[in-house]
Design an enzyme around this catalytic site. Structure first.
Site, PDB file in Angstrom:
ATOM      1  N   LEU A  17      15.602  28.542  48.059  1.00  0.00           N
ATOM      2  CA  LEU A  17      15.256  27.665  49.178  1.00  0.00           C
ATOM      3  C   LEU A  17      16.478  27.359  50.038  1.00  0.00           C
ATOM      4  O   LEU A  17      16.379  27.286  51.266  1.00  0.00           O
ATOM      5  CB  LEU A  17      14.657  26.358  48.644  1.00  0.00           C
ATOM      6  CG  LEU A  17      13.437  26.481  47.729  1.00  0.00           C
ATOM      7  CD1 LEU A  17      12.978  25.106  47.273  1.00  0.00           C
ATOM      8  CD2 LEU A  17      12.296  27.227  48.429  1.00  0.00           C
ATOM      9  N   CYS A  86      19.324  21.283  48.009  1.00  0.00           N
ATOM     10  CA  CYS A  86      18.499  22.283  47.324  1.00  0.00           C
ATOM     11  C   CYS A  86      19.034  22.641  45.943  1.00  0.00           C
ATOM     12  O   CYS A  86      18.350  23.338  45.191  1.00  0.00           O
ATOM     13  CB  CYS A  86      18.406  23.557  48.157  1.00  0.00           C
ATOM     14  SG  CYS A  86      17.545  23.382  49.727  1.00  0.00           S
ATOM     15  N   TYR A 161      12.906  17.654  33.676  1.00  0.00           N
ATOM     16  CA  TYR A 161      12.784  18.131  35.054  1.00  0.00           C
ATOM     17  C   TYR A 161      11.955  17.157  35.885  1.00  0.00           C
ATOM     18  O   TYR A 161      12.334  16.793  37.010  1.00  0.00           O
ATOM     19  CB  TYR A 161      12.165  19.528  35.067  1.00  0.00           C
ATOM     20  CG  TYR A 161      12.145  20.181  36.434  1.00  0.00           C
ATOM     21  CD1 TYR A 161      13.325  20.663  37.002  1.00  0.00           C
ATOM     22  CD2 TYR A 161      10.964  20.316  37.149  1.00  0.00           C
ATOM     23  CE1 TYR A 161      13.316  21.265  38.246  1.00  0.00           C
ATOM     24  CE2 TYR A 161      10.944  20.916  38.393  1.00  0.00           C
ATOM     25  CZ  TYR A 161      12.122  21.392  38.943  1.00  0.00           C
ATOM     26  OH  TYR A 161      12.108  21.980  40.186  1.00  0.00           O
ATOM     27  N   PHE A 194       7.108  28.270  44.176  1.00  0.00           N
ATOM     28  CA  PHE A 194       7.748  29.086  45.207  1.00  0.00           C
ATOM     29  C   PHE A 194       8.426  30.300  44.595  1.00  0.00           C
ATOM     30  O   PHE A 194       8.886  30.274  43.447  1.00  0.00           O
ATOM     31  CB  PHE A 194       8.770  28.258  45.991  1.00  0.00           C
ATOM     32  CG  PHE A 194       8.195  27.589  47.204  1.00  0.00           C
ATOM     33  CD1 PHE A 194       8.558  27.988  48.484  1.00  0.00           C
ATOM     34  CD2 PHE A 194       7.261  26.578  47.068  1.00  0.00           C
ATOM     35  CE1 PHE A 194       8.013  27.381  49.600  1.00  0.00           C
ATOM     36  CE2 PHE A 194       6.711  25.958  48.177  1.00  0.00           C
ATOM     37  CZ  PHE A 194       7.087  26.360  49.453  1.00  0.00           C
ATOM     38  N   THR A 196      11.262  31.868  44.061  1.00  0.00           N
ATOM     39  CA  THR A 196      12.694  31.606  44.022  1.00  0.00           C
ATOM     40  C   THR A 196      13.280  32.235  42.764  1.00  0.00           C
ATOM     41  O   THR A 196      12.538  32.689  41.885  1.00  0.00           O
ATOM     42  CB  THR A 196      12.960  30.084  43.986  1.00  0.00           C
ATOM     43  OG1 THR A 196      12.439  29.545  42.760  1.00  0.00           O
ATOM     44  CG2 THR A 196      12.314  29.380  45.173  1.00  0.00           C
TER      45      THR A 196
END
Length: 255
Positions: A17, A86, A161, A194, A196
């Site tokens: 990102l 990010c 997380y 996403f 990533t």
């Protein structure tokens, strides 16, 4: 705020990102401070994008690192108008499972990088942004943070997380209020699934299963879509103190 003439500090800017955000800034005529710990990728990307980008090896939890990176960017570009957080790490483990209790060292590290590191950059970037002359609307700059859908629907094994990203969500409004008198806006993006590096190592069948969880569009999000939202936030002066989900209507299941 004018995206074209922005000078944006991006943490985790060498991949995922953050990388997409750096590329978007440069493509629209802005300048970027790329803060990361991956020297190989950071240096390569900075060389490819040219003088509009400065790469500085930066550990976001270290005050000296962040101060030095911001100082170097101000010296090179003259100012900081925005910061985009990010940088982040993952890690999954049950609170108690077959291997015993959750590793407290891992829990602490995830909180340090994702939550404390984000706040460290916010507070130091705000100091630089506050030095700017306000525009005609009284605005001096913008701070954009990255949370996660896991802040709201953490799955099994995501206690650390989810806690770290929930913390980012929770501090968005009070920080926006803290910085309002300085003309600095604060907005958080909560991405869903996403494409990533964090998901990039997953087998294709796993990616397909994850994509099927998203109502529409039924696929993983693309980093450039995150970068597009960053641009919209920077340009829209009424976006402040808000958490925006970017997830295709995804609501995470327990596992």
């Amino acid at each position: 705020m004018d995206f074209k003439n922005s000078v944006v500090a991006v943490t985790g800017g060498a991949s995922g990102l953050g990388e997409a955000t750096v590329k978007s800034i440069v493509a629209h005529g802005g300048k970027a401070l790329m803060m990361d710990v991956n020297d190989e990728k950071g240096t390569q990307l900075a060389e490819a994008l040219g003088d509009q980008v400065l790469y500085v090896n930066t550990n976001v939890v270290e005050e000296a690192d962040v101060r030095s990176a911001l100082d170097q960017a101000v010296e090179k570009f003259g100012k900081i108008t925005a910061a985009v957080n990010c940088a982040g790490i993952g890690g999954s483990q049950k609170t108690y499972g077959k291997n015993g209790p959750f590793d407290l060292v891992l829990f602490t590290k995830i909180i340090q990088v994702n939550l404390i590191g984000t706040f460290n950059v916010i507070r130091l970037a705000a100091a630089k942004i506050s030095e700017n002359e306000p525009n005609e609307q009284g605005e001096r700059g913008v701070i954009v943070n990255t949370a996660s859908a896991a802040a709201f629907e953490g799955q099994m094994g995501q206690a650390a997380y989810s806690a770290s990203k929930g913390g980012v969500v929770g501090m968005t409004l009070p920080i926006a209020r803290d910085l309002s008198s300085l003309g600095i806006r604060v907005v958080t993006i909560a991405p869903g699934l996403f494409e990533t590096p964090m998901l990039g190592r997953a087998p294709e069948h796993v990616k397909q299963a994850l994509s099927a969880m998203v109502p529409f569009p039924q696929r993983l999000g693309q980093p450039n879509e995150f970068a597009h939202l960053v641009q919209s936030i920077i340009e829209n002066p009424m976006l402040n103190g808000e958490v925006i989900r970017l997830d295709g209507a995804l609501r995470m299941q327990p596992k």
